[in-house]
Design a protein around this motif. Structure first.
Motif, mmCIF file in Angstrom:
data_model
loop_
_atom_site.group_PDB
_atom_site.id
_atom_site.type_symbol
_atom_site.label_atom_id
_atom_site.label_comp_id
_atom_site.label_asym_id
_atom_site.label_seq_id
_atom_site.Cartn_x
_atom_site.Cartn_y
_atom_site.Cartn_z
ATOM 1 N N LYS A 1 41.566 -54.039 52.177
ATOM 2 C CA LYS A 1 42.712 -54.924 52.423
ATOM 3 C C LYS A 1 44.019 -54.192 52.152
ATOM 4 O O LYS A 1 44.999 -54.359 52.873
ATOM 5 N N GLU A 2 44.022 -53.381 51.113
ATOM 6 C CA GLU A 2 45.242 -52.641 50.750
ATOM 7 C C GLU A 2 45.645 -51.665 51.846
ATOM 8 O O GLU A 2 46.831 -51.560 52.192
ATOM 9 N N ARG B 1 44.532 -63.581 58.338
ATOM 10 C CA ARG B 1 43.281 -63.166 57.708
ATOM 11 C C ARG B 1 42.909 -61.840 58.351
ATOM 12 O O ARG B 1 42.970 -61.696 59.575
ATOM 13 N N LEU B 2 42.556 -60.892 57.542
ATOM 14 C CA LEU B 2 42.286 -59.552 58.043
ATOM 15 C C LEU B 2 40.882 -59.406 58.601
ATOM 16 O O LEU B 2 39.929 -60.035 58.121
ATOM 17 N N ASN B 3 40.770 -58.557 59.596
ATOM 18 C CA ASN B 3 39.503 -58.133 60.167
ATOM 19 C C ASN B 3 39.219 -56.753 59.588
ATOM 20 O O ASN B 3 39.862 -55.784 59.961
ATOM 21 N N LEU B 4 38.286 -56.671 58.684
ATOM 22 C CA LEU B 4 37.982 -55.404 58.017
ATOM 23 C C LEU B 4 36.655 -54.828 58.500
ATOM 24 O O LEU B 4 35.975 -54.122 57.773
ATOM 25 N N ALA C 1 42.889 -69.088 51.270
ATOM 26 C CA ALA C 1 43.984 -68.118 51.289
ATOM 27 C C ALA C 1 43.921 -67.197 52.499
ATOM 28 O O ALA C 1 42.845 -66.823 52.964
ATOM 29 N N PHE C 2 45.086 -66.826 52.989
ATOM 30 C CA PHE C 2 45.215 -65.776 53.986
ATOM 31 C C PHE C 2 45.448 -64.463 53.252
ATOM 32 O O PHE C 2 45.869 -64.451 52.097
ATOM 33 N N ASP C 3 45.198 -63.356 53.929
ATOM 34 C CA ASP C 3 45.297 -62.048 53.287
ATOM 35 C C ASP C 3 46.703 -61.464 53.295
ATOM 36 O O ASP C 3 47.122 -60.825 52.327
#
Length: 99
Positions: free
Chosen positions: A18-19, A9-12, A54-56
């Protein structure tokens, strides 16, 4: 042959998309090829589905054997990869299996 698969999972928090984060991760994963003995395949992909469960991002790596996987975790090139991507990862899970 060993397959190592991780889901992230992303840390944004820094405002990246995300891209953009996935592109950084994939480039770092690809850059490991040919530089780490026993690493046969290395890639990352952005999940195009969205869900609470979902995971990223998924990463997929293939190693010659367990010794190559163990050595990978200590290799300086892998540490360079981690320096680029660790801040982008909020949560993760992984599986290693022999085939």
């Amino acid at each position: 042959m060993i397959k190592h698969i991780a889901l992230w999972r992303l840390n944004l928090a820094n405002g990246q998309s995300k891209e953009a984060a996935a592109a950084i991760i994939n480039a770092a994963m690809q850059a490991q090829l040919g530089k780490i003995p026993g690493l046969l395949e290395s890639e990352a992909g952005l999940n195009f589905k969205s869900s609470e469960k979902a995971f990223d991002v998924a990463i997929y790596t293939v190693f010659e054997d367990r010794a190559a996987l163990d050595a990978y975790h200590h290799h300086p090139v892998h540490h360079e990869t981690r320096a680029k991507v660790d801040a982008l990862v909020a949560a993760s899970c992984f599986v290693d299996y022999e085939c």
